[in-house]
Design an enzyme around this catalytic site. Structure first.
Site, short mmCIF file in Angstrom:
data_model
loop_
_atom_site.label_atom_id
_atom_site.label_comp_id
_atom_site.label_asym_id
_atom_site.label_seq_id
_atom_site.Cartn_x
_atom_site.Cartn_y
_atom_site.Cartn_z
N HIS A 76 0.84 -1.20 0.00
CA HIS A 76 0.00 0.00 0.00
C HIS A 76 0.87 1.24 0.00
CE1 HIS A 76 0.47 0.93 4.37
NE2 HIS A 76 0.42 -0.38 4.56
N ASP A 78 0.03 4.48 1.10
CA ASP A 78 -0.12 5.49 2.15
C ASP A 78 0.65 5.10 3.40
OD1 ASP A 78 -2.01 3.34 2.50
OD2 ASP A 78 -3.05 4.53 4.01
N ASP A 115 6.29 1.08 6.80
CA ASP A 115 4.98 0.44 6.65
C ASP A 115 4.16 1.32 5.71
OD1 ASP A 115 2.47 -0.71 6.91
OD2 ASP A 115 2.14 0.06 8.93
N GLU A 145 -4.80 2.24 2.79
CA GLU A 145 -4.90 1.02 3.59
C GLU A 145 -5.06 1.32 5.06
OE1 GLU A 145 -3.16 -2.34 6.03
OE2 GLU A 145 -2.52 -0.25 5.83
N GLU A 146 -4.38 2.37 5.53
CA GLU A 146 -4.26 2.60 6.96
C GLU A 146 -5.55 3.11 7.60
OE1 GLU A 146 -1.92 1.51 8.56
OE2 GLU A 146 -0.06 1.57 7.43
N ASP A 169 3.60 -6.49 3.26
CA ASP A 169 3.21 -5.59 4.35
C ASP A 169 3.31 -6.26 5.71
OD1 ASP A 169 2.26 -3.27 5.55
OD2 ASP A 169 0.16 -3.75 5.21
N HIS A 458 3.44 2.69 13.41
CA HIS A 458 2.35 3.62 13.67
C HIS A 458 2.68 4.60 14.79
CE1 HIS A 458 -1.00 0.96 11.70
NE2 HIS A 458 0.07 1.10 10.94
#
Length: 483
Positions: A76, A78, A115, A145-146, A169, A458
């Site tokens: 992904h 983003d 990520d 995705e996030e 991922d 994150h």
């Protein structure tokens, strides 16, 4: 270029370095889409973009591999945009600043975006490395995705032709993932009335900070403290003991991140000022002791504040604080089918005062069992509705049911064994991947997910283990060659 381009394999790190210079917040992927399309044009690679913004690049098989099955490399585009509170950074315009820190690559005060930037980088490197042997190849880069799996939900029906999909991922080198949890978000909205702040009160700000945070799926079983819950405990106790009145609460940012910081503005009757401050000192010491082994850097601070203009009405305050203290948070159930796997969890992600006198509390629920996901969602909804909130749910997304008899899995395990003379771990993950949604549109796909080692994902502590990137790259190339 940054110093990371001197690392090996250079072709991967060079692509990753280029990606870090492109702003790519979730739902604002325009610049990274342009970057990918420009990459395809510069390297004369066929590409397509669907209506959702997903980009796929297609490369023919290398000579001698024309009869091999098609493979999709998926990542992904983003990234989670989190920064330390003392860092000035604009994720919509500024480039991430990666740096080498011993055995790790990290960013200066922000999330790194490995990520899934390192997965994107590996896919781009495969497309331009003339030494890589492969059958017909597609590289799929999905948007958002996030924060909603928007790209996977909206993936065009004609975007993919491959038989196998390798998701890039994952975050633990040496582990192959063949299943993941499904998830759903639950949003509770409190509507409050503004009342004049009492003049005979002493006002304070209380702040919880310096927590580890992390991914609300992969890190939920690590005992990380939730800043919203910790601060709510103080406010709830002060309301019960001293008649606290709340003016503002702000904690957390992202639905899929364990919140690291929270701050509140409130008052207590001036006649109880000394008593409250003594209580706070005891409470803060108790929390520090409680969290000592799992959150050694935990901080809670109290400071005098000017009197605000307004506070929220007593009924809404009561409902909000009861809900924040009472709603389920963290691991709800461990799996009996896969030892060591979290089956069901929920995360008290953020508390935000919005316009029109609304307080929006965002939570996210995950489970590898669909009925259990429904049950924990109902528990969260019940607490908030009892507290007087309006509750809505996102559409949710399905889990990815493991297929231990997959040919792709057999090939990947054998490739890992040949390369490293050891067995990889084959497991499912509690975090959400896009794979379940891909199966809904392309039910013939066999899938596996792997990647290098990431930690602190994150959060601004996100870091990428340098030594695991060559192993990730070698496994990817060997799997493509052997399929």
């Amino acid at each position: 270029m940054s110093a990371i381009t001197t690392l090996e394999p250079r072709i991967v790190w060079e692509q990753f370095d280029a990606i870090t210079r492109v702003p790519r917040p979730s739902k604002k992927e325009g610049k990274i889409i342009e970057f990918l399309i420009d990459f395809a044009r510069r390297h004369h690679i066929e590409y397509a973009k669907d209506a959702t913004g997903n980009v796929v690049m297609r490369k023919p098989a290398t000579p001698g591999y024309e009869d091999h099955p098609g493979v999709v490399l998926q990542s992904h585009m983003d990234m989670v945009c989190e920064k330390n509170s003392d860092v000035e950074f604009d994720f919509e315009h500024d480039a991430i600043r990666p740096c080498i820190d011993g055995e790790w690559v990290r960013a200066e005060g922000t999330t790194l975006g490995a990520d899934c930037g390192i997965g994107m980088a590996a896919a781009l490197a495969v497309l331009i490395d003339p030494a890589v042997q492969h059958g017909p190849l597609e590289a799929l880069f999905t948007v958002d995705e996030e924060t909603g799996l928007t790209g996977a939900f909206g993936l065009g029906a004609d975007m993919l032709t491959g038989k196998y999909l390798i998701n890039l991922d994952s975050e633990d080198e040496g582990e192959l993932f063949i299943g993941c949890a499904g998830g759903i978000d639950t949003l509770a909205t409190f509507r409050y009335q503004e009342q004049p702040a009492p003049a005979d009160y002493a006002y304070y700000t209380a702040r919880v900070s310096d927590l580890q945070g992390g991914h609300s799926g992969d890190d939920i079983d690590k005992g990380r403290v939730n800043s919203n819950r910790a601060l709510a405990r103080l406010l709830w106790s002060a309301r019960q003991r001293f008649g606290l009145c709340l003016s503002h609460f702000d904690g957390g940012n992202l639905r899929n991140a364990i919140p690291r910081e929270a701050v509140a503005l409130f008052g207590v009757p001036a006649v109880h000022k000394a008593e409250f401050e003594a209580f706070y000192e005891r409470f803060a010491a108790d929390l520090a002791a409680e969290f000592h082994f799992r959150e050694p850097n935990f901080r809670i601070a109290l400071a005098a504040a000017p009197q605000p203009d307004t506070v929220i009405d007593a009924a809404t305050q009561r409902g909000l604080l009861h809900a924040l203290v009472g709603v389920p948070n963290g691991v709800v159930e461990m799996s009996f089918a896969v030892p060591g796997l979290v089956e069901t969890s929920t995360n008290l992600a953020s508390v935000k005062f919005e316009s029109d006198r609304r307080i929006v509390v965002t939570t996210s629920q995950r489970s590898s069992v669909e009925s259990a996901k429904e049950a924990v969602m109902q528990s969260v909804e019940a607490v908030f509705e009892l507290a007087g909130a309006e509750v809505v749910h996102s559409d949710g997304y399905p889990g990815w049911t493991p297929n231990p008899e997959s040919h792709l899995l057999d090939v990947t395990v054998a490739a890992y064994r040949r390369l490293f003379s050891t067995e990889p771990k084959v497991r499912a993950i509690h975090a959400g991947l896009e794979c379940g949604l891909f199966l809904e549109k392309y039910p013939h796909l066999e899938m596996v997910s792997f990647g290098p080692t990431l930690r602190g994902v994150h959060s601004p502590d996100e870091r990428l283990a340098i030594a695991t990137v060559p192993k990730f790259w070698d496994l990817l190339l060997e799997t493509l060659r052997a399929l």
